[in-house]
Motif scaffolding. Sequence first.
Motif, mmCIF file in Angstrom:
data_model
loop_
_atom_site.group_PDB
_atom_site.id
_atom_site.type_symbol
_atom_site.label_atom_id
_atom_site.label_comp_id
_atom_site.label_asym_id
_atom_site.label_seq_id
_atom_site.Cartn_x
_atom_site.Cartn_y
_atom_site.Cartn_z
ATOM 1 N N SER A 681 0.876 -1.170 0.000
ATOM 2 C CA SER A 681 0.000 0.000 0.000
ATOM 3 C C SER A 681 0.909 1.214 0.000
ATOM 4 O O SER A 681 2.141 1.090 -0.068
ATOM 5 N N ASP A 682 0.315 2.394 0.082
ATOM 6 C CA ASP A 682 1.140 3.600 0.142
ATOM 7 C C ASP A 682 1.681 3.832 1.550
ATOM 8 O O ASP A 682 2.336 4.847 1.815
ATOM 9 N N LYS A 683 1.444 2.862 2.459
ATOM 10 C CA LYS A 683 1.922 3.003 3.826
ATOM 11 C C LYS A 683 2.866 1.879 4.265
ATOM 12 O O LYS A 683 3.528 2.005 5.302
ATOM 13 N N PHE A 684 2.947 0.817 3.476
ATOM 14 C CA PHE A 684 3.733 -0.327 3.942
ATOM 15 C C PHE A 684 4.316 -1.097 2.761
ATOM 16 O O PHE A 684 3.667 -1.284 1.738
ATOM 17 N N LYS A 794 7.474 12.695 1.451
ATOM 18 C CA LYS A 794 7.388 11.284 1.791
ATOM 19 C C LYS A 794 8.441 10.955 2.830
ATOM 20 O O LYS A 794 9.625 11.246 2.657
ATOM 21 N N HIS A 795 8.013 10.351 3.923
ATOM 22 C CA HIS A 795 8.918 9.941 4.986
ATOM 23 C C HIS A 795 8.886 8.417 5.089
ATOM 24 O O HIS A 795 7.816 7.812 5.102
ATOM 25 N N THR A 796 10.068 7.821 5.159
ATOM 26 C CA THR A 796 10.181 6.363 5.226
ATOM 27 C C THR A 796 10.873 5.956 6.513
ATOM 28 O O THR A 796 11.956 6.474 6.841
ATOM 29 N N GLY A 877 12.434 12.956 1.870
ATOM 30 C CA GLY A 877 12.733 13.514 0.554
ATOM 31 C C GLY A 877 13.034 12.417 -0.446
ATOM 32 O O GLY A 877 12.955 11.223 -0.167
ATOM 33 N N LYS A 878 13.410 12.821 -1.651
ATOM 34 C CA LYS A 878 13.730 11.866 -2.708
ATOM 35 C C LYS A 878 15.200 11.485 -2.587
ATOM 36 O O LYS A 878 16.051 11.929 -3.336
ATOM 37 N N TYR A 879 15.495 10.667 -1.607
ATOM 38 C CA TYR A 879 16.884 10.306 -1.289
ATOM 39 C C TYR A 879 17.422 9.295 -2.285
ATOM 40 O O TYR A 879 16.746 8.348 -2.615
#
Length: 879
Positions: A681-684, A794-796, A877-879
Amino acid sequence: ASGTNGGQTDGKTISMDAIEQIQISIAHYDVRQSGFAGASINAVTKRGRNDFYGSAYYLFRNESFAGKTPWEVVKDNENPTRTKLDDFSSKTYGVSVGGHIVKDKLFFFLNAEVQREETPQPFLFENYEGDSDMNDINALIAKLNNDYNYDPGGFLNNVRKLDAEKFLARFDWNISKTHKLTLRHSYANNEAIRAARSSNRTLNFLNESEYFPSVTNSTALELKSQWGNYSNNLIVGYTTVRDDRDPLGQDFPHLRIRDGSGNIEFGSEPYSTANGLNQNVFTITDNFNIYKGDHTFTIGANVEMSSTYNLFMRKAFGEYKYNSLDDFMNNETTPAYQFERGYSLVDNIPGDGSAAAADFGMTQIGAYFQDEWQVNEDLKVTAGIRFDIPIFADDPGEVPLWSSTTQYMLNVAGWDMKGATSGKMPKNQIMLSPRIGFNYDVKGDKTIQLRGGLGVFTSRLPLVWPGGSYTNNGLTVGGVYHRSSWGDDIFFRPDPYNQFVATDFGAADAVPSGQMDLFVEDFKFPQVLRASLAVDHKLPWDLLGTVEAIYTKTLNNVIYYNVNLQKPTTFMTGADNRPINTGDAVDSRYTRIMLGDNTNKGYTFTITGQLSKNFRNGLKSSLAYTYGSAKSMNDGLSSQNSSQWRYVANVRGRNDLDLSYSQFDLGHRIVGFLSYKKDFSDKFGIDASLFYSGESGDRFSYVYGHTDEFNDEDSYDYSLIFVPGSSSDVVLVEADGISPAEQWTNLEGFIDNDPYLKTRKGDYAERNGARLPFESIFDLRVATNFYINAGGEKHTFQLSLDIFNVANFLNKEWGVRRYVSYDSYTLLDFEGFAADGTTPTFSYTDGPEREQIWNIDDSGYRSSRWQMQVGLRYIFGKY
C-alpha cells in the motif's frame, strides 16, 4: 584495471594477482563490517538538488544476536559443549542531509558516521596442539607478572575493536551555464585495536596486539566547463595521512616460544614498536574533451606529488626465540636460540620519536590521449595511450666505500646487482600503457552485445616499498640477527630499552649495519597486459545471459632477493636432494641486503557465466559461476621488502623461486541472489534478499618445521616438503615415544587421504598447491518499510534484520568457514642430519586425520556461527 565478474562484485577476483593487490594495498581504508547497509558508500556521488533530503540510521549487534560455538570446533572433544559469545557490542550511527543553499545555484550534501565496533575472536584451549597444558600457561603468566611485572593479557578471546568517525561535506555551485564548481572534503578518524587471535597451533596473548590510530583528511576542488564542442574537467586534490601505530599494553620484548607442534607468542607486537607515518599528497588532474563528429577526443594529464615521513624500526624492543617453554622458564641459565632487533643509528631513542625515519618525496607524472569513436549506431571503439613517469625526488644516504667493499663481495659471491648500489634509487622510467576496447550491438536491437578490450595497465607502487631504501640504508636503522649456536649465548633482557646491538655479538663497528634495501637500476613499476571478451545475450523468458573471459599477463611485477646470502654449494642426500642453504652472510656487517627486481612470470584468468532475470511482481534473481586461476612469483602482501621474501614457501630457497599458484587463486565460485521488493500500500512495503556465495577454499602450502639447519635463510618454516611415495623416501626418527614404523603408517595414511598430497607422491609439494574444502555461505536480509506523507513530503521508516551465515542458524553443522594459520601447514619436523651430514631426518607425530590441518574461522562476519544485525533507518525527501 580490475575486472568484474558478470556484474557481481567479486573481491577475490579483483585481488587475484599481484598488480591488483598493489592497487588495493595503496588505498587507505578501514574495515567497516556494517553488513549490507552500506550507509555512506554513494555519498560522494550525491548531486545538488533544490529539494531537501536526508536520512539517519542505526545498526546494532551483540552477543545475544549470535549463535553458539561452531559444531566443528567442539565435535571431537570428549564432552562437546557449545557456548554463547562473551559480552560485546557493535554500533553504527549515521546521518546525511542535502539540499539547496541558493536555489538553482548552490547546493550542499553532508554525511557523518560513527562506529563503535567490537569483534570477538574466541578460541577453545582444548583444541591447542602444542605441548603445554593450562597449568603450564598459568605458570608462564605468573612468571611474567612476578619476575618482570609484565601483564601479557588474555589469549582465549582477544576482541578486536574499532572506534571510527567519518565525515563528508560536498558543495556544488552552478557558476554559469558554462562552469560548475564542486568542493568536497572527507575526514576519517579511526582508532583500532587489531587484536591477535589464538589458533590451534599458536597462542597469542592480547598485549601482543596493535593499537592503530589513524587520521585522514582529503580535499578536492573540481571545475567542469563546457562550451561549444569542447569541455574541460579540472580536479585539484590534497590528502594528508597521520598514522601512529603502537603496541598494546606496556613496552616489553617480543617472545616466540616453540611448544612442540605449537607456538606461544607474547610481548610488544614486533612491528609496532617504532612505527609512524605522516604523508601529504597533492594531485592535479585535467581532462580536455573535443567533440568532433563521431569522435570524442580526450587529452589529459595528471601530476601527483607526495612527501612521506615514515618511522619504522622492526622489533625495536628486541625479539627472543626459545626452543621450548621450559627453556624460557629457566631463562636465567638457558639462552634463547635466536635474537633479532632493529635500532636507530642516529640517536638513542628505541621507539617513537626517533630521528631514524624515511623522509622523502616522490612525483608521478601522467599524460594520456583517448579517442572514443562511434563507428556507427551499433559499434563503438575506444582507443588510447598513457605515459607515466615516476620520479624519486631524493636519494637515500650512501654508505662510504660501498662499491669497493660490499659491492665487490656481492659480485664475488655471484650476485648480479643490475646496477643497484648504495645511495641510489632506480632511474626514471617512462611507462607506456596503450589500450583499445569495443562495444558492438551484433543485431542492432540490443539483444546480443559483444564487448571486449586489450591494454597495458601500469600500477602505482605502495610508497612503503621504496621508502625502505631511505631507512634500511646501513646508516639510519641498524640491526642485529644472532643465534646462540654461532657463539655468544643470548640471555633474556626484560628491559625493552636495554637490548642487544650488533657490537654485543662481535661486530667491529656500529655503522654501517642493519638491513639494506636496494632496487635494480632499471626497476619498473608493476605492469600487466589484460585482455577481456564478453557477450551479453537476451534469452527467452526475459533471461539475460552473460559470458565473460578475462586474461591478465604479468609484464613487470616486483620480486625480491636477499643477496647477503652465500649461494648453496652442497645438497641433501636421498629422494629429497634440495640444496642446503647455510645462511652464511656475504658481508656480516648487514643482516639482509634486499634487492628489488622485476619479473614477467605470472598470469591470471577468469571465465564467468551468469543468468539473471527480473520478474514483474518485484522478484529479481541472478546466478553466476566463475572459474579462475592465478600463478605468480610473488604476491606482494607485506609492507616490508624483507617480508616479501621471507614468507614465500619454496623448495630450493627463497632466492630461487618457482612460478606457483598465487595465494589469490580463485578456483570455483558461485554467486547468486534472490530478492523481492513490493509495496502493499502507500503506507507499507517489504524488501527481502537472500544471498549465496560458494567458493573453493583458500590455498595453502605443506612445509617442513624446524628447518634452520638446512634452510638457514631465516627462522620461519617455509620450506616445501618432499612428499614421500614410500618409506624409503624419508628417514624418520623416534619422537614423542612414537617409533619410526608407526610414524610412517600414520604419515602414509595422511598422504593417501589427502586429495592433493596423494597426487604429489615422489615429488615436491607446490607453493599454495593444496586448498581447503569448498565453502557455502547464505546471508539473509529482510526490511520492512513504513511510509508517511506529511506536508507533501514522503517519509520512510525502515526496520531491517540481517542474518549472516543464515544456514548455520538453521543447522549447527552448516556454514563452516576454515583457514590455515600463516597459509602453511607443518607436516614433518626436521630433526637434524644423519652422521653423513647430508641425509635429513624427520619426525611425524600427528595422526592420519586430515581435519587437523585447518582452524575454524570464528571471528566477525566471516564467522562459522550465525550472527544478526538489527537496523533502523529514517529517510525523507527523494533520497
